[in-house]
Design a protein around this motif. Structure first.
Motif, short mmCIF file in Angstrom:
data_model
loop_
_atom_site.label_atom_id
_atom_site.label_comp_id
_atom_site.label_asym_id
_atom_site.label_seq_id
_atom_site.Cartn_x
_atom_site.Cartn_y
_atom_site.Cartn_z
N ASP A 82 0.99 -2.73 -1.93
CA ASP A 82 1.55 -1.56 -1.24
C ASP A 82 2.99 -1.78 -0.83
OD1 ASP A 82 1.92 0.77 0.17
OD2 ASP A 82 0.72 0.16 1.89
N VAL A 83 3.88 -0.87 -1.25
CA VAL A 83 5.26 -0.83 -0.77
C VAL A 83 5.61 0.58 -0.27
CG1 VAL A 83 6.12 -2.76 -2.15
CG2 VAL A 83 6.10 -0.45 -3.14
N TRP A 84 4.58 1.35 0.16
CA TRP A 84 4.77 2.73 0.60
C TRP A 84 4.23 2.97 2.01
CZ3 TRP A 84 2.60 1.15 -4.01
CH2 TRP A 84 3.36 1.37 -5.17
N PRO B 214 5.28 4.56 -11.71
CA PRO B 214 6.66 4.08 -11.89
C PRO B 214 6.84 2.63 -11.45
CG PRO B 214 6.63 6.26 -10.88
CD PRO B 214 5.21 5.78 -10.88
N ALA B 215 7.74 1.94 -12.13
CA ALA B 215 8.05 0.55 -11.82
C ALA B 215 9.25 0.46 -10.89
CB ALA B 215 8.32 -0.24 -13.10
N SER B 216 9.32 -0.61 -10.11
CA SER B 216 10.45 -0.81 -9.21
C SER B 216 11.69 -1.22 -9.99
CB SER B 216 10.12 -1.89 -8.19
OG SER B 216 11.23 -2.16 -7.37
N ASP B 217 12.86 -0.77 -9.50
CA ASP B 217 14.13 -1.20 -10.08
C ASP B 217 14.90 -2.08 -9.11
OD1 ASP B 217 14.89 0.62 -8.16
OD2 ASP B 217 15.94 1.98 -9.53
N VAL B 218 14.21 -2.61 -8.10
CA VAL B 218 14.84 -3.43 -7.05
C VAL B 218 14.71 -4.91 -7.42
CG1 VAL B 218 14.73 -4.10 -4.63
CG2 VAL B 218 14.45 -1.70 -5.27
N ALA B 219 15.81 -5.62 -7.33
CA ALA B 219 15.80 -7.05 -7.66
C ALA B 219 14.82 -7.80 -6.76
CB ALA B 219 17.21 -7.63 -7.50
N VAL C 83 -3.48 16.82 -1.94
CA VAL C 83 -2.05 17.13 -1.97
C VAL C 83 -1.57 16.97 -3.41
CG1 VAL C 83 -1.60 16.37 0.40
CG2 VAL C 83 -1.40 14.74 -1.47
N SER C 84 -0.42 17.56 -3.69
CA SER C 84 0.18 17.40 -5.01
C SER C 84 0.74 16.00 -5.16
CB SER C 84 1.30 18.42 -5.21
OG SER C 84 2.01 18.15 -6.41
N HIS C 85 0.56 15.43 -6.35
CA HIS C 85 1.13 14.13 -6.67
C HIS C 85 2.31 14.23 -7.62
CE1 HIS C 85 -3.03 12.22 -5.65
NE2 HIS C 85 -2.28 12.38 -4.57
N ALA C 86 2.77 15.45 -7.85
CA ALA C 86 3.88 15.67 -8.78
C ALA C 86 5.20 15.26 -8.15
CB ALA C 86 3.93 17.14 -9.20
N ILE D 153 4.04 10.56 -7.10
CA ILE D 153 3.39 9.59 -6.22
C ILE D 153 3.59 8.18 -6.75
CG2 ILE D 153 1.14 9.72 -7.36
CD1 ILE D 153 -0.11 9.47 -4.53
N PHE D 154 3.73 7.25 -5.83
CA PHE D 154 3.97 5.83 -6.09
C PHE D 154 5.36 5.56 -6.69
CE2 PHE D 154 -0.79 6.02 -6.32
CZ PHE D 154 -1.02 5.29 -5.17
#
Length: 656
Positions: A332-334, A386-391, A408-411, A441-442
């Motif tokens: 989890d990063v959210w 989606p993948a992270s773009d953070v070093a 809820v919408s996940h769009a 989402i995510f």
């Protein structure tokens, strides 16, 4: 006149006992089991009152039966602005028991609202607590003691300064045999990093003669924080009987299988169960909803799935051993803590009755599992995200999605979704959305800023679910307000903490390369940049696996500019619903300070009454001497910016 906090602030969801009236004689047995004897109505969190005097035909006649004021308005409290009155009273042995945000425990006459006794644990007021709430107390009856023996009935509460306190249910006096003169110090054996950062905000669970508690941890400050250990204590003596840590030790053999490295397991904190635990007495199971590991929004120091964090975990209640678990968010990063109390139900599925547990999440999903085996009742699919773009970060490539309808919408939020009261408003929102990363989402946090939809307030938060077994309906209050999370390189963090971000919350995330800023996605007028509704009430039909209905919850009263009349658009909410045998749902929770009743069949609003303060709590209901009452705490919510107060209000039909 002073102006209320703008709507922006509503989204930052981020002693001595003094007897006054003699309590009635203590009764043993189960006569109160249908009378809201636990925080969630029962040990399984059904939030259902088997009372039908108030029904769809007469609910519009409800009136205030009594009002009680606790007197707790935060005087001398260091973070009085954070106080939130989230308690749900319980009814046991003829008394209502509740707690204030500062852990004062109060017993009331449930028919007249008169105070019977009051216990003040003298919670220190000079500490910067990461939370400032208490959702309630728990009750335990010693079947081995004579009913009139001291402390044969005990009330337990966990406190902001991390104590577990046992009180005599009849008198409010400390139970001297429990712990050290009535108190167990919960900081013993815990790595304490800062006083006020480790506390208890939810009532403990009761299994047999065990009192089982989790903890709340201020989990954004650093990597090395308090660990979210769940512990069980003897209800008579206060001796610890078992402990379970969701984070493995750095020497555990299954580190890799659980998605941890030795270094991360040694340093990381949190993954704590701050919400309410549920008990299946017959199966001897305690269901534990866990939160995210520390810190919330960067996981580069704890690479891997991080199981049992963000999970529903079934522990054997007698010894704390894991029976089964399901992780609902990987790595989890959210800040998608599992915040809702697990709902234990008997559901009908393909002609069979299944003992199930339903877990709502901040992502707006409902997961349903077989209570004994942990097998999904509705299939769960791992989908690419989606993948992270953070070093330094490596997010999970997939996340679990259940085959139940999303609330809820996940769009992805796109510039075409920009909403506002004026052309200017909509244009500014369009510009804001364009500048952030937004892939649905995510979407991971990023240095440029990422839109989280749903935001970290939910979906479904601690207000949890209600269940009508006859109709097989799960009822949920849902938030739908996107948030923005931005990672700030460490060297820039102090400079970025400026007045340019009046609606933002910052966290250092010490021990990582990044600090964090988060805020709701708002227009210049302080309204969300996405179309309403921003809060709904939903009924999910488990027989048909469909949403029976979903309706807007709450109006804009007090939250819009003076020239805009209030409208029922659906507002952010904190608090939960209850269902009754009269075919009704009662809920407050929203920012407009109303308690409402809805038709459980259709979702139509049938009644509402303005409360004297914000009702950010879950109501409860009971029948007494031929009269049904609906009771709610109304004291407001610091983060939501609702009207502050110290009220407990009971509603009933007029006396004949």
């Amino acid at each position: 006149m002073p102006r209320r906090p703008p709507f922006a602030l509503t989204c930052l969801i981020v002693g001595l006992a003094v007897p006054s009236l003699a309590a009635p004689p203590t009764r043993h047995g189960s006569e109160d089991l249908s009378q809201w004897s636990a925080y969630g109505g029962d040990a399984g969190g059904n939030r259902y009152a088997d009372a039908r005097q108030i029904n769809r035909d007469n609910v519009d006649q409800l009136e205030v039966a009594w009002t009680y004021r606790t007197g707790e308005l935060g005087a001398g409290f260091k973070r009085a602005g954070k106080l939130t009155f989230e308690t749900t009273p319980i009814l046991v042995n003829g008394s209502l028991y509740l707690s204030t945000p500062t852990n004062i425990v109060i017993a009331l006459d449930p028919e007249a609202g008169r105070e019977r006794w009051r216990f003040d644990p003298k919670t220190p007021r000079d500490l910067p607590y990461s939370e400032a709430t208490s959702r309630g107390v728990s009750s335990w009856i010693d079947e081995a003691s004579p009913p009139d023996a001291p402390c044969a009935h005990r009330i337990f509460i966990g406190t902001l300064d991390a104590r577990l306190i046992g009180l005599d249910g009849r008198t409010g006096q400390l139970c001297a045999s429990f712990g050290d003169g009535g108190t167990v110090d919960l900081t013993r054996g815990i790595r304490i990093t800062e006083r006020g950062n480790y506390l208890v905000s939810s009532p403990p669970a009761i299994y047999g003669d065990l009192v089982i508690t989790g903890s709340a941890v201020g989990d954004n400050g650093a990597v090395e924080l308090e660990r979210g250990i769940v512990r069980a204590f003897d209800a008579r003596t206060g001796l610890q009987r078992w402990a379970w840590d969701p984070i493995p030790s750095d020497t555990d053999a299954d580190l890799a299988a659980r998605g941890w490295t030795a270094a991360a397991a040694k340093r990381t904190g949190a993954a704590n169960a701050w919400s309410v635990l549920s008990i299946d007495e017959g199966r001897g199971l305690v269901f534990v909803p866990t939160g995210s590991p520390s810190p919330d929004f960067f996981g580069g120091e704890r690479l891997g799935d991080n199981r049992y964090a963000n999970s529903l975990v079934a522990l054997r209640a007698s010894d704390g051993k894991v029976v089964w678990h399901q992780q609902l968010v990987h790595h989890d990063v959210w800040d998608y803590d599992v915040a809702s109390q697990p709902l234990l139900i008997d559901m009908e599925r393909e002609g069979k009755s299944i003992a199930a547990v339903v877990q709502a999440t901040k992502t707006g999903m409902l997961f349903v599992f077989d209570r004994e085996t942990g097998e999904p009742v509705f299939p769960i699919i791992e989908r690419s995200v989606p993948a992270s773009d953070v070093a330094g970060e490596s997010t999970a490539p997939t996340q679990p999605f259940p085959a139940t309808p999303a609330l809820v919408s996940h769009a992805a939020v796109t510039p075409n979704d920009a909403w506002g009261l004026t052309f200017y408003d909509r244009g500014r929102c369009r510009d804001l959305i364009e500048q952030y990363r937004s892939e649905g989402i995510f979407t991971p946090p990023s240095v440029k800023g990422s839109i989280m939809s749903p935001g970290y307030a939910g979906g479904v938060n601690w207000g949890s679910l209600a269940f009508d077994a006859q109709r097989q309906l799960v009822i949920a209050a849902v938030n739908n307000v996107p948030m923005v999370v931005t990672l700030i390189p460490r060297d820039d963090f102090d400079a970025k903490r400026s007045g340019d971000w009046p609606h933002s919350e910052f966290a250092r995330q010490q021990g990582t390369p990044y600090g964090m800023r988060r805020e709701p996605l708002l227009s210049p007028l302080g309204l969300p940049c996405t179309p309403p509704p921003w809060g709904t009430l939903a009924a999910v039909d488990l027989k048909r696996n469909t949403i029976r209905w979903q309706t807007m919850l709450g109006s804009t009263r007090g939250k819009t500019p003076w020239f805009v009349p209030p409208a029922t658009l659906g507002m952010p909410n904190m608090g939960g619903p209850i269902a009754t045998a009269g075919g009704l749902i009662f809920i407050a929770a929203t920012t407009d300070d109303y308690l409402r009743a809805f038709d459980i069949e259709t979702g139509r609003e049938l009644w509402k009454s303005r409360l004297p303060a914000g009702g950010q709590a879950t109501p409860m209901s009971y029948e007494l001497n031929g009269r049904q009452y609906v009771v709610i705490a109304a004291g407001g919510h610091g983060g939501l910016g609702t009207t502050r107060g110290d009220y407990v209000v009971a509603f009933a039909l007029p006396k004949a």
